[in-house]
Design a protein around this motif. Structure first.
Motif, PDB file in Angstrom:
ATOM      1  N   ASP A 176       0.795  -1.223   0.000  1.00 13.55           N
ATOM      2  CA  ASP A 176       0.000   0.000   0.000  1.00 13.55           C
ATOM      3  C   ASP A 176       0.830   1.277   0.000  1.00 13.55           C
ATOM      4  OD1 ASP A 176      -2.494   1.105  -0.275  1.00 13.55           O
ATOM      5  OD2 ASP A 176      -2.832   1.300   1.879  1.00 13.55           O
ATOM      6  N   ASP A 177       1.996   1.245  -0.652  1.00 11.42           N
ATOM      7  CA  ASP A 177       2.805   2.458  -0.803  1.00 11.42           C
ATOM      8  C   ASP A 177       2.207   3.319  -1.904  1.00 11.42           C
ATOM      9  OD1 ASP A 177       4.692   2.180   1.132  1.00 11.42           O
ATOM     10  OD2 ASP A 177       6.221   1.300  -0.165  1.00 11.42           O
ATOM     11  N   TYR A 178       2.483   4.587  -1.823  1.00  9.40           N
ATOM     12  CA  TYR A 178       1.968   5.530  -2.815  1.00  9.40           C
ATOM     13  C   TYR A 178       3.123   6.256  -3.470  1.00  9.40           C
ATOM     14  CZ  TYR A 178      -2.705   4.784  -1.006  1.00  9.40           C
ATOM     15  OH  TYR A 178      -3.894   4.212  -0.661  1.00  9.40           O
ATOM     16  N   LEU A 179       2.977   6.495  -4.743  1.00  6.86           N
ATOM     17  CA  LEU A 179       3.931   7.290  -5.498  1.00  6.86           C
ATOM     18  C   LEU A 179       3.134   8.415  -6.130  1.00  6.86           C
ATOM     19  CD1 LEU A 179       6.738   7.729  -6.755  1.00  6.86           C
ATOM     20  CD2 LEU A 179       5.980   6.291  -8.650  1.00  6.86           C
ATOM     21  N   ASN A 180       3.379   9.619  -5.693  1.00  7.88           N
ATOM     22  CA  ASN A 180       2.636  10.780  -6.203  1.00  7.88           C
ATOM     23  C   ASN A 180       1.122  10.565  -6.094  1.00  7.88           C
ATOM     24  OD1 ASN A 180       5.073  12.016  -6.871  1.00  7.88           O
ATOM     25  ND2 ASN A 180       5.073  11.073  -8.899  1.00  7.88           N
ATOM     26  N   GLY A 181       0.686   9.975  -5.008  1.00  8.89           N
ATOM     27  CA  GLY A 181      -0.737   9.762  -4.773  1.00  8.89           C
ATOM     28  C   GLY A 181      -1.315   8.527  -5.431  1.00  8.89           C
ATOM     29  N   THR A 182      -0.496   7.765  -6.149  1.00 12.28           N
ATOM     30  CA  THR A 182      -0.969   6.555  -6.815  1.00 12.28           C
ATOM     31  C   THR A 182      -0.560   5.332  -6.003  1.00 12.28           C
ATOM     32  OG1 THR A 182      -0.707   7.604  -8.971  1.00 12.28           O
ATOM     33  CG2 THR A 182      -0.848   5.201  -8.955  1.00 12.28           C
ATOM     34  N   PRO A 183      -1.528   4.481  -5.616  1.00 12.01           N
ATOM     35  CA  PRO A 183      -1.170   3.255  -4.896  1.00 12.01           C
ATOM     36  C   PRO A 183      -0.257   2.380  -5.750  1.00 12.01           C
ATOM     37  CG  PRO A 183      -3.551   3.602  -4.886  1.00 12.01           C
ATOM     38  CD  PRO A 183      -2.963   4.593  -5.835  1.00 12.01           C
ATOM     39  N   SER A 184       0.649   1.652  -5.113  1.00 11.81           N
ATOM     40  CA  SER A 184       1.597   0.825  -5.869  1.00 11.81           C
ATOM     41  C   SER A 184       0.883  -0.245  -6.687  1.00 11.81           C
ATOM     42  CB  SER A 184       2.647   0.204  -4.950  1.00 11.81           C
ATOM     43  OG  SER A 184       2.042  -0.533  -3.918  1.00 11.81           O
ATOM     44  N   GLU A 185      -0.258  -0.739  -6.214  1.00 11.40           N
ATOM     45  CA  GLU A 185      -0.999  -1.722  -7.001  1.00 11.40           C
ATOM     46  C   GLU A 185      -1.493  -1.094  -8.311  1.00 11.40           C
ATOM     47  OE1 GLU A 185      -4.782  -4.792  -6.765  1.00 11.40           O
ATOM     48  OE2 GLU A 185      -4.577  -3.263  -5.233  1.00 11.40           O
ATOM     49  N   THR A 186      -1.944   0.138  -8.260  1.00  9.62           N
ATOM     50  CA  THR A 186      -2.398   0.837  -9.466  1.00  9.62           C
ATOM     51  C   THR A 186      -1.221   1.099 -10.400  1.00  9.62           C
ATOM     52  OG1 THR A 186      -4.187   1.856  -8.222  1.00  9.62           O
ATOM     53  CG2 THR A 186      -3.586   2.908 -10.305  1.00  9.62           C
ATOM     54  N   ALA A 187      -0.093   1.477  -9.835  1.00  8.81           N
ATOM     55  CA  ALA A 187       1.100   1.708 -10.650  1.00  8.81           C
ATOM     56  C   ALA A 187       1.545   0.418 -11.336  1.00  8.81           C
ATOM     57  CB  ALA A 187       2.222   2.279  -9.784  1.00  8.81           C
ATOM     58  N   LEU A 188       1.456  -0.702 -10.611  1.00 13.52           N
ATOM     59  CA  LEU A 188       1.795  -2.004 -11.189  1.00 13.52           C
ATOM     60  C   LEU A 188       0.858  -2.321 -12.346  1.00 13.52           C
ATOM     61  CD1 LEU A 188       3.217  -4.791 -11.206  1.00 13.52           C
ATOM     62  CD2 LEU A 188       1.554  -5.510  -9.472  1.00 13.52           C
ATOM     63  N   ARG A 189      -0.432  -2.142 -12.154  1.00 11.21           N
ATOM     64  CA  ARG A 189      -1.426  -2.402 -13.202  1.00 11.21           C
ATOM     65  C   ARG A 189      -1.151  -1.529 -14.429  1.00 11.21           C
ATOM     66  NH1 ARG A 189      -6.607   0.340 -12.107  1.00 11.21           N
ATOM     67  NH2 ARG A 189      -5.344   1.954 -13.067  1.00 11.21           N
ATOM     68  N   ASP A 190      -0.890  -0.248 -14.206  1.00 13.59           N
ATOM     69  CA  ASP A 190      -0.616   0.658 -15.321  1.00 13.59           C
ATOM     70  C   ASP A 190       0.663   0.270 -16.057  1.00 13.59           C
ATOM     71  OD1 ASP A 190      -2.905   1.984 -14.525  1.00 13.59           O
ATOM     72  OD2 ASP A 190      -1.829   3.717 -13.665  1.00 13.59           O
ATOM     73  N   MET A 191       1.668  -0.157 -15.300  1.00 16.00           N
ATOM     74  CA  MET A 191       2.923  -0.608 -15.910  1.00 16.00           C
ATOM     75  C   MET A 191       2.667  -1.821 -16.779  1.00 16.00           C
ATOM     76  SD  MET A 191       5.412  -3.263 -15.609  1.00 16.00           S
ATOM     77  CE  MET A 191       5.073  -3.932 -14.002  1.00 16.00           C
ATOM     78  N   GLN A 192       1.875  -2.761 -16.278  1.00 20.90           N
ATOM     79  CA  GLN A 192       1.608  -3.989 -17.026  1.00 20.90           C
ATOM     80  C   GLN A 192       0.823  -3.692 -18.302  1.00 20.90           C
ATOM     81  OE1 GLN A 192       3.118  -6.660 -16.425  1.00 20.90           O
ATOM     82  NE2 GLN A 192       2.057  -8.176 -17.641  1.00 20.90           N
ATOM     83  N   ARG A 193      -0.134  -2.796 -18.218  1.00 21.20           N
ATOM     84  CA  ARG A 193      -0.895  -2.415 -19.417  1.00 21.20           C
ATOM     85  C   ARG A 193       0.009  -1.756 -20.450  1.00 21.20           C
ATOM     86  NH1 ARG A 193      -6.438  -0.024 -16.654  1.00 21.20           N
ATOM     87  NH2 ARG A 193      -7.316  -2.064 -16.106  1.00 21.20           N
ATOM     88  N   ALA A 194       0.894  -0.898 -19.993  1.00 19.89           N
ATOM     89  CA  ALA A 194       1.834  -0.239 -20.907  1.00 19.89           C
ATOM     90  C   ALA A 194       2.791  -1.266 -21.512  1.00 19.89           C
ATOM     91  CB  ALA A 194       2.603   0.860 -20.176  1.00 19.89           C
ATOM     92  N   TRP A 195       3.198  -2.237 -20.707  1.00 15.15           N
ATOM     93  CA  TRP A 195       4.096  -3.278 -21.200  1.00 15.15           C
ATOM     94  C   TRP A 195       3.410  -4.082 -22.311  1.00 15.15           C
ATOM     95  CZ3 TRP A 195       3.272  -8.562 -21.116  1.00 15.15           C
ATOM     96  CH2 TRP A 195       4.312  -9.297 -21.668  1.00 15.15           C
ATOM     97  N   ILE A 196       2.139  -4.410 -22.151  1.00 13.00           N
ATOM     98  CA  ILE A 196       1.408  -5.164 -23.176  1.00 13.00           C
ATOM     99  C   ILE A 196       1.407  -4.392 -24.494  1.00 13.00           C
ATOM    100  CG2 ILE A 196      -0.883  -5.999 -23.868  1.00 13.00           C
ATOM    101  CD1 ILE A 196      -1.297  -6.700 -20.839  1.00 13.00           C
ATOM    102  N   THR A 197       1.168  -3.098 -24.426  1.00  9.49           N
ATOM    103  CA  THR A 197       1.206  -2.259 -25.629  1.00  9.49           C
ATOM    104  C   THR A 197       2.596  -2.268 -26.249  1.00  9.49           C
ATOM    105  OG1 THR A 197      -0.558  -0.862 -24.763  1.00  9.49           O
ATOM    106  CG2 THR A 197       0.814   0.083 -26.495  1.00  9.49           C
ATOM    107  N   PHE A 198       3.630  -2.141 -25.404  1.00 11.00           N
ATOM    108  CA  PHE A 198       5.020  -2.188 -25.870  1.00 11.00           C
ATOM    109  C   PHE A 198       5.330  -3.532 -26.534  1.00 11.00           C
ATOM    110  CE2 PHE A 198       9.229  -3.891 -24.804  1.00 11.00           C
ATOM    111  CZ  PHE A 198      10.036  -3.031 -25.532  1.00 11.00           C
ATOM    112  N   ARG A 199       4.942  -4.634 -25.867  1.00 14.86           N
ATOM    113  CA  ARG A 199       5.209  -5.976 -26.396  1.00 14.86           C
ATOM    114  C   ARG A 199       4.566  -6.146 -27.766  1.00 14.86           C
ATOM    115  NH1 ARG A 199       1.623 -10.425 -24.018  1.00 14.86           N
ATOM    116  NH2 ARG A 199       0.272  -9.195 -25.359  1.00 14.86           N
TER     117      ARG A 199
END
Length: 164
Positions: free
Chosen positions: A98-121
């Protein structure tokens, strides 16, 4: 002569059967064993493609376009299962952290990273396919790319310490 004609007619009328998926000599234990013996991330990365390569070597016609695509796809399925497993574990850790980066929960950041990775792949593998100019090598190139990038992401998610 009549027997020879009948034999030729039978051979010519027989359907040509391409290499079928069930004909592949694929086993994921080669990759799994490699991973379990790898001392570090570099060693794990070297395991990517080991089962597919063995499949191509051990399958009659394994180096045909169909054979290569089939063997690579089988290993892609192995890595995709690992990716989903490792993503689920990272998500659980991130949620618990439950850490936050600029107000974004780490779980949300992980989800966003994974979605971006799928687009990259997908874009990366589309580019690799384009290098074949519509030729038959584009299929195995695409599946090989998907396998390689999926494996790398699966290993990253397992090793990254996300949520720790």
């Amino acid at each position: 002569m009549l027997l020879k004609r009948a034999l030729i007619a039978t051979v010519l009328a027989a359907p040509v059967t391409p290499l079928a998926a069930q004909d592949l000599a694929f086993t994921s234990t080669i990759t799994a064993s490699c991973l379990s013996n790898a001392p570090d991330m570099a060693g794990q990365m070297a395991c990517i493609g080991t089962s597919a390569n063995a499949c191509m070597e051990d399958t009659p016609g394994g180096f045909s376009t169909v054979g290569m695509s089939g063997c690579l796809d089988r290993e892609l399925q192995y890595w995709d299962a690992k990716l989903n497993e490792n993503y689920g574990a990272a998500r659980t850790r991130a949620r618990a952290d439950d850490d936050y980066l600029n107000g974004t929960p780490s779980e949300t950041a992980l989800r966003d990273m994974q979605r971006a990775w799928i687009t990259f792949r997908d874009a990366t593998c589309d580019y690799e396919r384009a290098q074949w100019g519509g030729g038959t090598g584009g299929g195995p190139a695409t599946v090989g790319c998907l396998m390689r990038l999926t494996a790398m992401q699966a290993l990253y998610l397992a090793d990254s310490g996300i949520g720790e």
